[in-house]
Write a protein that holds these residues in place. Structure first.
Motif, PDB file in Angstrom:
ATOM      1  N   GLU A 306       0.828  -1.204   0.000  1.00  0.00           N
ATOM      2  CA  GLU A 306       0.000   0.000   0.000  1.00  0.00           C
ATOM      3  C   GLU A 306       0.864   1.255   0.000  1.00  0.00           C
ATOM      4  O   GLU A 306       0.583   2.233  -0.725  1.00  0.00           O
ATOM      5  CB  GLU A 306      -0.933  -0.018   1.210  1.00  0.00           C
ATOM      6  N   ARG A 307       1.940   1.241   0.768  1.00  0.00           N
ATOM      7  CA  ARG A 307       2.851   2.393   0.757  1.00  0.00           C
ATOM      8  C   ARG A 307       3.584   2.493  -0.589  1.00  0.00           C
ATOM      9  O   ARG A 307       3.795   3.599  -1.100  1.00  0.00           O
ATOM     10  CB  ARG A 307       3.853   2.260   1.906  1.00  0.00           C
ATOM     11  N   GLN A 308       3.962   1.356  -1.180  1.00  0.00           N
ATOM     12  CA  GLN A 308       4.639   1.387  -2.463  1.00  0.00           C
ATOM     13  C   GLN A 308       3.731   1.935  -3.557  1.00  0.00           C
ATOM     14  O   GLN A 308       4.165   2.740  -4.387  1.00  0.00           O
ATOM     15  CB  GLN A 308       5.110  -0.022  -2.843  1.00  0.00           C
ATOM     16  N   VAL A 309       2.479   1.488  -3.583  1.00  0.00           N
ATOM     17  CA  VAL A 309       1.549   1.957  -4.604  1.00  0.00           C
ATOM     18  C   VAL A 309       1.311   3.461  -4.475  1.00  0.00           C
ATOM     19  O   VAL A 309       1.259   4.189  -5.480  1.00  0.00           O
ATOM     20  CB  VAL A 309       0.223   1.173  -4.519  1.00  0.00           C
ATOM     21  N   ALA A 310       1.188   3.948  -3.239  1.00  0.00           N
ATOM     22  CA  ALA A 310       0.997   5.391  -3.046  1.00  0.00           C
ATOM     23  C   ALA A 310       2.201   6.173  -3.565  1.00  0.00           C
ATOM     24  O   ALA A 310       2.048   7.215  -4.231  1.00  0.00           O
ATOM     25  CB  ALA A 310       0.760   5.679  -1.568  1.00  0.00           C
ATOM     26  N   ALA A 311       3.408   5.686  -3.306  1.00  0.00           N
ATOM     27  CA  ALA A 311       4.611   6.379  -3.773  1.00  0.00           C
ATOM     28  C   ALA A 311       4.724   6.324  -5.295  1.00  0.00           C
ATOM     29  O   ALA A 311       5.068   7.323  -5.949  1.00  0.00           O
ATOM     30  CB  ALA A 311       5.847   5.766  -3.120  1.00  0.00           C
ATOM     31  N   LEU A 312       4.425   5.167  -5.887  1.00  0.00           N
ATOM     32  CA  LEU A 312       4.496   5.038  -7.343  1.00  0.00           C
ATOM     33  C   LEU A 312       3.432   5.880  -8.035  1.00  0.00           C
ATOM     34  O   LEU A 312       3.666   6.381  -9.153  1.00  0.00           O
ATOM     35  CB  LEU A 312       4.349   3.565  -7.746  1.00  0.00           C
ATOM     36  N   ASP A 313       2.272   6.026  -7.429  1.00  0.00           N
ATOM     37  CA  ASP A 313       1.233   6.873  -8.011  1.00  0.00           C
ATOM     38  C   ASP A 313       1.702   8.328  -8.062  1.00  0.00           C
ATOM     39  O   ASP A 313       1.490   9.035  -9.071  1.00  0.00           O
ATOM     40  CB  ASP A 313      -0.055   6.743  -7.203  1.00  0.00           C
ATOM     41  N   ARG A 314       2.344   8.790  -7.005  1.00  0.00           N
ATOM     42  CA  ARG A 314       2.888  10.151  -7.015  1.00  0.00           C
ATOM     43  C   ARG A 314       4.005  10.279  -8.049  1.00  0.00           C
ATOM     44  O   ARG A 314       4.096  11.292  -8.767  1.00  0.00           O
ATOM     45  CB  ARG A 314       3.405  10.519  -5.629  1.00  0.00           C
ATOM     46  N   ALA A 315       4.845   9.247  -8.156  1.00  0.00           N
ATOM     47  CA  ALA A 315       5.941   9.295  -9.134  1.00  0.00           C
ATOM     48  C   ALA A 315       5.416   9.337 -10.561  1.00  0.00           C
ATOM     49  O   ALA A 315       5.970  10.047 -11.420  1.00  0.00           O
ATOM     50  CB  ALA A 315       6.850   8.087  -8.931  1.00  0.00           C
ATOM     51  N   ARG A 316       4.349   8.609 -10.846  1.00  0.00           N
ATOM     52  CA  ARG A 316       3.788   8.629 -12.201  1.00  0.00           C
ATOM     53  C   ARG A 316       3.214   9.996 -12.531  1.00  0.00           C
ATOM     54  O   ARG A 316       3.397  10.509 -13.649  1.00  0.00           O
ATOM     55  CB  ARG A 316       2.707   7.561 -12.337  1.00  0.00           C
ATOM     56  N   THR A 317       2.513  10.580 -11.589  1.00  0.00           N
ATOM     57  CA  THR A 317       1.961  11.910 -11.825  1.00  0.00           C
ATOM     58  C   THR A 317       3.083  12.920 -12.098  1.00  0.00           C
ATOM     59  O   THR A 317       2.988  13.762 -13.014  1.00  0.00           O
ATOM     60  CB  THR A 317       1.130  12.353 -10.618  1.00  0.00           C
ATOM     61  N   GLN A 318       4.146  12.832 -11.318  1.00  0.00           N
ATOM     62  CA  GLN A 318       5.274  13.740 -11.518  1.00  0.00           C
ATOM     63  C   GLN A 318       5.944  13.506 -12.870  1.00  0.00           C
ATOM     64  O   GLN A 318       6.333  14.455 -13.565  1.00  0.00           O
ATOM     65  CB  GLN A 318       6.284  13.556 -10.384  1.00  0.00           C
ATOM     66  N   ALA A 319       6.099  12.243 -13.272  1.00  0.00           N
ATOM     67  CA  ALA A 319       6.719  11.950 -14.564  1.00  0.00           C
ATOM     68  C   ALA A 319       5.860  12.447 -15.710  1.00  0.00           C
ATOM     69  O   ALA A 319       6.380  12.980 -16.708  1.00  0.00           O
ATOM     70  CB  ALA A 319       6.951  10.445 -14.690  1.00  0.00           C
ATOM     71  N   ARG A 320       4.546  12.281 -15.606  1.00  0.00           N
ATOM     72  CA  ARG A 320       3.665  12.757 -16.674  1.00  0.00           C
ATOM     73  C   ARG A 320       3.716  14.281 -16.773  1.00  0.00           C
ATOM     74  O   ARG A 320       3.763  14.833 -17.892  1.00  0.00           O
ATOM     75  CB  ARG A 320       2.240  12.280 -16.415  1.00  0.00           C
ATOM     76  N   ASP A 321       3.691  14.962 -15.642  1.00  0.00           N
ATOM     77  CA  ASP A 321       3.769  16.424 -15.665  1.00  0.00           C
ATOM     78  C   ASP A 321       5.101  16.886 -16.250  1.00  0.00           C
ATOM     79  O   ASP A 321       5.159  17.860 -17.032  1.00  0.00           O
ATOM     80  CB  ASP A 321       3.586  16.984 -14.255  1.00  0.00           C
ATOM     81  N   ALA A 322       6.179  16.157 -15.893  1.00  0.00           N
ATOM     82  CA  ALA A 322       7.494  16.533 -16.424  1.00  0.00           C
ATOM     83  C   ALA A 322       7.554  16.291 -17.923  1.00  0.00           C
ATOM     84  O   ALA A 322       8.157  17.083 -18.675  1.00  0.00           O
ATOM     85  CB  ALA A 322       8.583  15.743 -15.714  1.00  0.00           C
ATOM     86  N   TYR A 323       6.929  15.206 -18.394  1.00  0.00           N
ATOM     87  CA  TYR A 323       6.928  14.941 -19.831  1.00  0.00           C
ATOM     88  C   TYR A 323       6.108  15.992 -20.564  1.00  0.00           C
ATOM     89  O   TYR A 323       6.490  16.455 -21.653  1.00  0.00           O
ATOM     90  CB  TYR A 323       6.373  13.549 -20.094  1.00  0.00           C
ATOM     91  N   ALA A 324       4.981  16.367 -19.991  1.00  0.00           N
ATOM     92  CA  ALA A 324       4.162  17.399 -20.637  1.00  0.00           C
ATOM     93  C   ALA A 324       4.900  18.727 -20.716  1.00  0.00           C
ATOM     94  O   ALA A 324       4.723  19.509 -21.661  1.00  0.00           O
ATOM     95  CB  ALA A 324       2.841  17.576 -19.880  1.00  0.00           C
ATOM     96  N   GLY A 325       5.766  18.996 -19.746  1.00  0.00           N
ATOM     97  CA  GLY A 325       6.538  20.236 -19.761  1.00  0.00           C
ATOM     98  C   GLY A 325       7.825  20.135 -20.545  1.00  0.00           C
ATOM     99  O   GLY A 325       8.589  21.125 -20.612  1.00  0.00           O
ATOM    100  N   GLY A 326       8.084  18.934 -21.117  1.00  0.00           N
ATOM    101  CA  GLY A 326       9.290  18.758 -21.905  1.00  0.00           C
ATOM    102  C   GLY A 326      10.546  18.601 -21.092  1.00  0.00           C
ATOM    103  O   GLY A 326      11.654  18.685 -21.640  1.00  0.00           O
TER     104      GLY A 326
END
Length: 385
Positions: A306-326
């Motif tokens: 449960e802690r791993q999934v919460a951390a990975l969910d935040r990491a995915r959101t950050q990666a997507r935002d970073a990709y959208a910003g180039g």
């Protein structure tokens, strides 16, 4: 004991002296006899053979009842396991559908960047392949869900598909309670399979006494009392009373070789039952300890996931935002998606395994079965009476 009320019509012979006389004078040859009687017999249990036979029969009955309880517990546990497995597959399918929705958003984002000339075609192909892969992974999950739905229907005694409407909607896996207890003897006595083996052991012990009793004589008493008359008017008079009694002796005095073999066979079956009882106790202790250990480890794994999934969910959101910003490349986003999908799928599986481990622990501890009229095991030693 035998009681009888009879009426018999008899005829005298034509060839004896009375028959010839009755033919000469023309009197009737037939007559009617009325009789009422009761007969009883007893065998004196001087050396305990009948008593030990009664004990063996009672223990066999208790073993059969416990075996029926074991089957009921097994079916209930199997049904609960099938239900939890169904909910696990439904939860995993839900994870895959959420991942499909996220992959669709990522494909839309990459397509938009591709149309603007910012992203390469290989990035669009990569995200499209990831989306197709997630969709392909749903097929075995849907097949497994159908299999568990049919399994549940059969376990509850219905035709496959009968309860589909009430189970097809996905629901969370129930929270697994932690059963208290250990493999102590008092808890093992809750298990119907252990009780059944114990009662079979007691029955085999009693049958040794039955076999040993054949070394001694068997004494029986019998009696007959009744009334008989040629007419109903004199049926209950003193002259119609008939009574008799007797005694019998049966002794296998010249058959002791066969008695020896029967006693040896009874003792051998007792030794076999003793080994089976010991094996059932050891297997029960193993089941309890293993089930409790698996339940505890599944609980710890679920908390970590449960802690791993919460951390990975935040990491995915950050990666997507970073990709959208180039700022970062597509590979970081796809890796984050893949890791989150694997962790979420594992979390759904572990939640079901935790609940199934709880079911296994309850089953190992007897599943709530209550022994009815089961006497305590008096002895596991050979009884010579």
């Amino acid at each position: 004991m035998l009681s009888a009320i009879s009426r018999a019509t008899l005829a005298s012979s034509r060839d004896n002296t009375i028959g010839r006389l009755t033919r000469a004078v023309g009197t009737p040859r037939g007559y009617t006899e009325y009789a009422i009687g009761t007969q009883a017999s007893w065998e004196l249990d001087l050396f305990g053979g009948l008593r030990r036979g009664r004990e063996a029969a009672r223990d066999d009955l208790a073993a059969s009842e416990a075996s029926a309880g074991a089957v009921a517990v097994a079916v209930a546990a199997e049904t609960a396991d099938a239900y939890l497995t169904l909910r696990a597959f439904q939860a995993r399918l839900g994870v895959a559908r959420d991942q499909e929705a996220n992959e669709k958003l990522l494909v839309s984002l990459v397509r938009q960047r591709f149309d603007q000339g910012i992203a390469a075609e290989r990035e669009l192909n990569r995200t499209t392949a990831e989306l197709v892969g997630v969709r392909a992974a749903m097929a075995p999950l849907r097949a497994a869900i159908e299999a568990q739905l049919n399994r549940l229907d059969v376990l509850v005694g219905d035709a496959p598909g009968s309860n589909r409407a009430s189970l097809v909607e996905a629901r969370p896996v129930p929270v697994a309670p932690v059963p208290a207890g250990s493999a102590a003897p008092d808890l093992l006595r809750r298990r119907p399979d252990v009780i059944a083996a114990e009662r079979r052991l007691a029955a085999s012990n009693a049958r040794i006494g039955v076999a040993v009793a054949d070394y001694y004589p068997h004494v029986s008493l019998s009696g007959l009392f009744g009334v008989a008359s040629l007419g109903t008017s004199t049926l209950f008079t003193g002259g119609a009373v008939q009574a008799s009694g007797g005694a019998g002796l049966r002794w296998r005095l010249f058959d002791f070789g066969r008695v020896d073999a029967e006693v040896a066979g009874a003792r051998g079956r007792h030794a076999e039952a003793l080994a089976a009882w010991r094996g059932s106790v050891l297997a029960a202790a193993e089941d309890v300890e293993t089930a409790l250990a698996r339940l505890g480890e599944a609980h710890a794994e679920r908390a970590n996931l449960e802690r791993q999934v919460a951390a990975l969910d935040r990491a995915r959101t950050q990666a997507r935002d970073a990709y959208a910003g180039g700022v970062t490349g597509l590979i970081d986003v796809t890796d984050a998606n893949r890791e989150l999908l694997a962790a979420s799928d594992r979390l759904a599986t572990v939640r079901a395994e935790e609940a199934r481990s709880a079911v296994a622990a309850y089953r190992a501890l007897g599943g709530g079965w209550q022994a009815a009229n089961v006497p305590a095991l008096a002895s596991v030693a050979v009884d010579h009476r």
